[in-house]
Design an enzyme around this catalytic site. Structure first.
Site, PDB file in Angstrom:
ATOM      1  CG  ASP A 265      -0.222  -0.134   2.531  1.00 54.60           C
ATOM      2  OD1 ASP A 265       0.821  -0.822   2.573  1.00 54.60           O
ATOM      3  OD2 ASP A 265      -0.681   0.445   3.531  1.00 54.60           O
TER       4      ASP A 265
ATOM      5  CD  GLU B 235       3.133  -0.935   7.646  1.00 60.60           C
ATOM      6  OE1 GLU B 235       3.482  -0.833   8.843  1.00 60.60           O
ATOM      7  OE2 GLU B 235       3.206   0.019   6.838  1.00 60.60           O
ATOM      8  CD  GLU B 236       2.696   3.108   5.452  1.00 64.07           C
ATOM      9  OE1 GLU B 236       2.623   3.556   6.620  1.00 64.07           O
ATOM     10  OE2 GLU B 236       3.769   3.012   4.843  1.00 64.07           O
TER      11      GLU B 236
ATOM     12  CG  HIS C 114       5.399   7.904   6.495  1.00 60.02           C
ATOM     13  ND1 HIS C 114       4.334   7.616   7.327  1.00 60.02           N
ATOM     14  CD2 HIS C 114       5.841   6.706   6.059  1.00 60.02           C
ATOM     15  CE1 HIS C 114       4.157   6.304   7.402  1.00 60.02           C
ATOM     16  NE2 HIS C 114       5.079   5.727   6.625  1.00 60.02           N
TER      17      HIS C 114
END
Length: 396
Positions: free
Chosen positions: A82, A140-141, A366
């Protein structure tokens, strides 16, 4: 030629394909729980190969089983796919084509190396015994993450051990890192809405000031880390959102706070929640306000199995992969990972591949300018492949 030697040679030959896949995925990122096209791309990749593919596992997850047809252990390998709600600012020729969405954490690289590694392992089935299960994991995020749902949907049925890795832009290039025991923090999140009584700024005695109460809460919460938690226990508590709109000459009647807690033990994770609520109750009483609280334990601590991690470290050191200059103990790391859920069910090991650009100018994960050196793809494939080869040889 041995299994490992043949595997390494074929991975060398496929490096360009790894990079091509990574760049394609980088251009078409999808957010957590919305990865339908990426999931289809992954499933289509395995068409016609010597494996079975199960789609829709726990949502958008994909489980690929490579069966040698010979008895042996079953080893699972996990790669997430993702992306994040971040606008890309890298200027790369293969930048994201989706506004506001970017592979800003390296999951495109994880998927690319894993696809090629899985393909190569399936081509070499005559060399090994047992089964290899590839866990292509979505989401996962974004808590609660995709791992829990995939596990509930049977992705670990029959699996003996689980391995995973993450490329890290801030860690030294051409280096692989491991750590036994707690390697990633557990993560909790909270949202507090404080309700006071709004009023005119000239008559504060007739109000219950939500901003004053919230400000005291922000300061007081730090006493949990400094006075309630053992100083040898890694803990962070961050208030990342403080929202109070209103007129400048008025006492505000509502404030919204949101934040993040990271710990390296489940005991401390629970302790912080208890102390948080105790302080919040005291603030509410002191300022005559009420509150709504949503406190969530999103991810547990990721704990690497000591025996398996020592095996992984020994394998990496003895394999003498030309592209790997060092194999080092990284110690515990601050970010959190829903790989933790696999490790709660099966003895597991999660390790890292340094992917800092060679010029030394890195941007953190990020971040809209996040990049990795693409040599990390081949290193990831070879590092994981070497461990797989040694594992299968040990247990055949």
């Amino acid at each position: 030629m041995s299994f490992k030697e043949e595997l390494m040679q074929r991975l060398n030959e496929k490096e360009e394909r790894m990079i091509e896949i990574r760049r394609y995925l980088h251009q078409y990122p999808e957010l957590s729980f919305c990865e339908e096209k990426t999931a289809k791309y992954i499933a289509d990749f395995y068409e016609g190969k010597h494996c079975t593919v199960r789609t829709g596992v726990g949502g958008n997850g994909i489980v690929v089983t490579i069966d040698s047809g010979k008895p042996g252990r079953t080893l699972a390998l996990r790669a997430d796919f993702d992306a994040l709600p971040i606008q890309e600012e890298t200027g790369l020729a293969f930048s994201s084509k989706t506004p506001g969405v970017m592979h800003a954490c390296g999951h495109d690289a994880h998927t690319a190396y894993m696809l090629i590694l899985a393909e190569t392992l399936s081509e070499l089935q005559e060399y090994w015994q047992g089964k290899i299960v590839i866990l292509h994991q979505h989401a996962e995020e974004l808590p609660p993450g995709g791992a829990k749902a995939m596990i509930a949907d049977g992705c670990l049925d029959g699996v003996d051990n689980v391995l995973g890795l993450h490329v890290i832009s801030s860690l030294k290039n051409s280096t692989v890192y491991y750590h036994a025991g707690p390697i990633h923090t557990g993560q909790s999140g909270f949202k507090v809405v404080i309700h006071g009584r709004a009023g005119h700024g000239s008559m504060p005695h007739e109000t219950h000031d939500a901003i004053l109460a919230a400000s005291d809460l922000v300061v007081s919460l730090q006493s949990i880390v400094s006075r309630r938690v053992n100083p040898f226990e890694m803990t962070t508590l961050t208030v990342g959102r403080f929202e109070a709109s209103g007129a400048s000459n008025a006492v505000n009647g509502q404030v919204v706070l949101e934040g993040d807690v990271r710990t390296l033990s489940s005991e401390v994770q629970s302790l912080v929640e208890i102390e948080f609520k105790r302080i919040l109750d005291g603030i509410a009483l002191m300022y005559n306000v009420t509150y709504e609280l949503d406190y969530r334990h999103n991810y547990p601590v990721t704990v690497n199995d000591e025996k398996l991690t020592n095996f992984v470290a020994d394998s990496l050191k003895k394999s003498s992969i030309p592209e790997v200059m060092e194999v080092l103990d990284s110690g515990s790391q601050g970010p959190s990972e829903d790989f933790a859920y696999y490790a709660e069910v099966k003895p597991s090991c999660y390790f890292h591949v340094g992917a800092a650009p060679k010029d030394g100018q890195f941007y953190p994960h990020h971040n809209g300018k996040f990049t990795i050196d693409e040599n990390a793809l081949l290193i990831s494939a070879k590092a994981m492949g070497a461990v797989v080869a040694d594992y299968l040889e040990k247990y055949q």
